[in-house]
Design a protein around this motif. Structure first.
Motif, PDB file in Angstrom:
ATOM      1  N   GLN A 152     100.899  98.594  34.090  1.00 14.27           N
ATOM      2  CA  GLN A 152     100.725  99.964  34.562  1.00 14.27           C
ATOM      3  C   GLN A 152      99.803 100.073  35.771  1.00 14.27           C
ATOM      4  OE1 GLN A 152      99.481 101.798  30.890  1.00 14.27           O
ATOM      5  NE2 GLN A 152     101.579 102.174  30.263  1.00 14.27           N
ATOM      6  N   VAL A 153      99.005  99.037  36.010  1.00 17.97           N
ATOM      7  CA  VAL A 153      98.094  99.048  37.155  1.00 17.97           C
ATOM      8  C   VAL A 153      98.488  97.889  38.072  1.00 17.97           C
ATOM      9  CG1 VAL A 153      95.691  98.969  37.913  1.00 17.97           C
ATOM     10  CG2 VAL A 153      96.261 100.079  35.743  1.00 17.97           C
ATOM     11  N   ALA A 154      98.108  96.677  37.707  1.00 19.09           N
ATOM     12  CA  ALA A 154      98.464  95.467  38.455  1.00 19.09           C
ATOM     13  C   ALA A 154      98.027  94.268  37.635  1.00 19.09           C
ATOM     14  CB  ALA A 154      97.779  95.448  39.816  1.00 19.09           C
ATOM     15  N   ARG A 155      98.730  93.161  37.769  1.00 13.73           N
ATOM     16  CA  ARG A 155      98.368  91.962  37.004  1.00 13.73           C
ATOM     17  C   ARG A 155      96.910  91.565  37.182  1.00 13.73           C
ATOM     18  NH1 ARG A 155     102.354  89.214  34.337  1.00 13.73           N
ATOM     19  NH2 ARG A 155     104.448  89.746  35.001  1.00 13.73           N
ATOM     20  N   PRO A 156      96.408  91.506  38.415  1.00 13.94           N
ATOM     21  CA  PRO A 156      95.005  91.098  38.567  1.00 13.94           C
ATOM     22  C   PRO A 156      94.017  92.085  37.941  1.00 13.94           C
ATOM     23  CG  PRO A 156      96.164  90.964  40.668  1.00 13.94           C
ATOM     24  CD  PRO A 156      97.074  91.667  39.707  1.00 13.94           C
ATOM     25  N   ALA A 157      94.462  93.297  37.673  1.00 16.57           N
ATOM     26  CA  ALA A 157      93.586  94.287  37.050  1.00 16.57           C
ATOM     27  C   ALA A 157      93.332  93.983  35.575  1.00 16.57           C
ATOM     28  CB  ALA A 157      94.181  95.687  37.185  1.00 16.57           C
ATOM     29  N   ALA A 158      94.202  93.200  34.942  1.00 13.89           N
ATOM     30  CA  ALA A 158      94.048  92.928  33.506  1.00 13.89           C
ATOM     31  C   ALA A 158      92.756  92.185  33.188  1.00 13.89           C
ATOM     32  CB  ALA A 158      95.268  92.197  32.965  1.00 13.89           C
ATOM     33  N   PRO A 159      92.498  91.010  33.781  1.00 14.08           N
ATOM     34  CA  PRO A 159      91.239  90.339  33.435  1.00 14.08           C
ATOM     35  C   PRO A 159      90.021  91.127  33.887  1.00 14.08           C
ATOM     36  CG  PRO A 159      92.408  89.119  35.152  1.00 14.08           C
ATOM     37  CD  PRO A 159      93.327  90.196  34.665  1.00 14.08           C
ATOM     38  N   LEU A 160      90.113  91.784  35.035  1.00 13.32           N
ATOM     39  CA  LEU A 160      88.982  92.589  35.503  1.00 13.32           C
ATOM     40  C   LEU A 160      88.696  93.739  34.551  1.00 13.32           C
ATOM     41  CD1 LEU A 160      89.845  92.705  39.299  1.00 13.32           C
ATOM     42  CD2 LEU A 160      88.020  91.395  38.202  1.00 13.32           C
ATOM     43  N   SER A 161      89.741  94.384  34.093  1.00 14.78           N
ATOM     44  CA  SER A 161      89.588  95.520  33.179  1.00 14.78           C
ATOM     45  C   SER A 161      88.978  95.094  31.856  1.00 14.78           C
ATOM     46  CB  SER A 161      90.941  96.190  32.927  1.00 14.78           C
ATOM     47  OG  SER A 161      91.477  96.662  34.144  1.00 14.78           O
ATOM     48  N   LEU A 162      89.435  93.953  31.337  1.00 18.15           N
ATOM     49  CA  LEU A 162      88.900  93.483  30.064  1.00 18.15           C
ATOM     50  C   LEU A 162      87.470  92.987  30.208  1.00 18.15           C
ATOM     51  CD1 LEU A 162      90.450  93.708  27.356  1.00 18.15           C
ATOM     52  CD2 LEU A 162      91.878  93.953  29.342  1.00 18.15           C
TER      53      LEU A 162
ATOM     54  N   VAL B 144      85.272  94.396  32.331  1.00 18.12           N
ATOM     55  CA  VAL B 144      84.522  95.656  32.336  1.00 18.12           C
ATOM     56  C   VAL B 144      84.472  96.236  30.920  1.00 18.12           C
ATOM     57  CG1 VAL B 144      84.484  98.027  33.228  1.00 18.12           C
ATOM     58  CG2 VAL B 144      85.012  96.122  34.759  1.00 18.12           C
ATOM     59  N   ALA B 145      85.573  96.145  30.191  1.00 18.06           N
ATOM     60  CA  ALA B 145      85.598  96.626  28.810  1.00 18.06           C
ATOM     61  C   ALA B 145      84.579  95.879  27.960  1.00 18.06           C
ATOM     62  CB  ALA B 145      86.998  96.477  28.219  1.00 18.06           C
ATOM     63  N   GLY B 146      84.466  94.580  28.165  1.00 15.44           N
ATOM     64  CA  GLY B 146      83.488  93.793  27.414  1.00 15.44           C
ATOM     65  C   GLY B 146      82.065  94.245  27.682  1.00 15.44           C
ATOM     66  N   ILE B 147      81.774  94.544  28.931  1.00 12.02           N
ATOM     67  CA  ILE B 147      80.449  95.056  29.265  1.00 12.02           C
ATOM     68  C   ILE B 147      80.223  96.405  28.564  1.00 12.02           C
ATOM     69  CG2 ILE B 147      78.998  95.922  31.143  1.00 12.02           C
ATOM     70  CD1 ILE B 147      80.393  93.797  32.942  1.00 12.02           C
ATOM     71  N   ALA B 148      81.241  97.256  28.584  1.00  8.44           N
ATOM     72  CA  ALA B 148      81.130  98.563  27.935  1.00  8.44           C
ATOM     73  C   ALA B 148      80.937  98.428  26.427  1.00  8.44           C
ATOM     74  CB  ALA B 148      82.371  99.412  28.236  1.00  8.44           C
ATOM     75  N   VAL B 149      81.655  97.504  25.812  1.00  9.90           N
ATOM     76  CA  VAL B 149      81.505  97.272  24.376  1.00  9.90           C
ATOM     77  C   VAL B 149      80.084  96.807  24.065  1.00  9.90           C
ATOM     78  CG1 VAL B 149      82.197  95.776  22.446  1.00  9.90           C
ATOM     79  CG2 VAL B 149      83.935  96.857  23.878  1.00  9.90           C
ATOM     80  N   GLY B 150      79.586  95.882  24.862  1.00  5.38           N
ATOM     81  CA  GLY B 150      78.215  95.413  24.666  1.00  5.38           C
ATOM     82  C   GLY B 150      77.198  96.530  24.798  1.00  5.38           C
ATOM     83  N   ALA B 151      77.390  97.378  25.790  1.00  6.03           N
ATOM     84  CA  ALA B 151      76.473  98.504  26.001  1.00  6.03           C
ATOM     85  C   ALA B 151      76.542  99.503  24.856  1.00  6.03           C
ATOM     86  CB  ALA B 151      76.784  99.197  27.324  1.00  6.03           C
ATOM     87  N   ALA B 152      77.711  99.572  24.209  1.00  6.45           N
ATOM     88  CA  ALA B 152      77.900 100.517  23.107  1.00  6.45           C
ATOM     89  C   ALA B 152      77.515  99.936  21.751  1.00  6.45           C
ATOM     90  CB  ALA B 152      79.356 100.988  23.070  1.00  6.45           C
ATOM     91  N   GLY B 153      76.991  98.735  21.727  1.00  6.48           N
ATOM     92  CA  GLY B 153      76.537  98.148  20.470  1.00  6.48           C
ATOM     93  C   GLY B 153      77.356  96.985  19.973  1.00  6.48           C
ATOM     94  N   GLY B 154      78.563  96.805  20.486  1.00  5.00           N
ATOM     95  CA  GLY B 154      79.362  95.635  20.159  1.00  5.00           C
ATOM     96  C   GLY B 154      80.008  95.619  18.790  1.00  5.00           C
ATOM     97  N   ASP B 155      80.000  96.730  18.072  1.00  4.03           N
ATOM     98  CA  ASP B 155      80.621  96.718  16.748  1.00  4.03           C
ATOM     99  C   ASP B 155      82.113  97.045  16.843  1.00  4.03           C
ATOM    100  OD1 ASP B 155      80.683  99.459  17.212  1.00  4.03           O
ATOM    101  OD2 ASP B 155      79.227  99.943  15.657  1.00  4.03           O
ATOM    102  N   GLU B 156      82.795  96.990  15.706  1.00  4.26           N
ATOM    103  CA  GLU B 156      84.242  97.211  15.688  1.00  4.26           C
ATOM    104  C   GLU B 156      84.627  98.589  16.200  1.00  4.26           C
ATOM    105  OE1 GLU B 156      86.453  95.766  12.238  1.00  4.26           O
ATOM    106  OE2 GLU B 156      84.725  94.517  11.746  1.00  4.26           O
ATOM    107  N   ALA B 157      83.823  99.596  15.902  1.00  4.12           N
ATOM    108  CA  ALA B 157      84.123 100.945  16.380  1.00  4.12           C
ATOM    109  C   ALA B 157      84.029 101.011  17.898  1.00  4.12           C
ATOM    110  CB  ALA B 157      83.180 101.962  15.739  1.00  4.12           C
TER     111      ALA B 157
END
Length: 97
Positions: free
Chosen positions: A46-56, A58-71
């Motif tokens: 939906q965006v571009a192939r190279p956006a997939a690893p970059l997006s994930l 950034v998502a990992g950083i966001a998950v870490g900032a949010a506490g890293g739990d399943e929620a």
């Protein structure tokens, strides 16, 4: 050619993920391999192939900032998926988180 089964085509992603999670101090139970791959696929298509690893990444950083739990994982992945869908549907070039 290597005889190492970890390098064979179709190597077990769950084994790799568990080993990587352990090496990085992450609870492997919070990593849903199928869901992460599905979200990466959505971004790639939906965006571009190279956006997939970059997006994930950034998502990992966001998950870490949010506490890293399943929620936090579920929330962030849902937001990435929604942003990719809105990117594909909106020709202005801005994701809507």
């Amino acid at each position: 050619m290597s005889e190492d089964p970890r390098r064979a085509p179709g190597a077990d992603l769950h084994v790799w993920t568990a080993a990587l999670a352990e090496a990085l101090g992450v609870d492997p139970a919070v990593v849903d391999v199928a869901e992460v791959l599905d979200v990466a696929g959505d971004v790639a298509h939906q965006v571009a192939r190279p956006a997939a690893p970059l997006s994930l990444f950034v998502a990992g950083i966001a998950v870490g900032a949010a506490g890293g739990d399943e929620a936090a994982v579920a929330d962030v992945l849902a937001r990435v998926r929604a942003a990719a869908a809105s990117w594909a549907a909106d020709d202005t070039g801005s994701p809507t988180p």
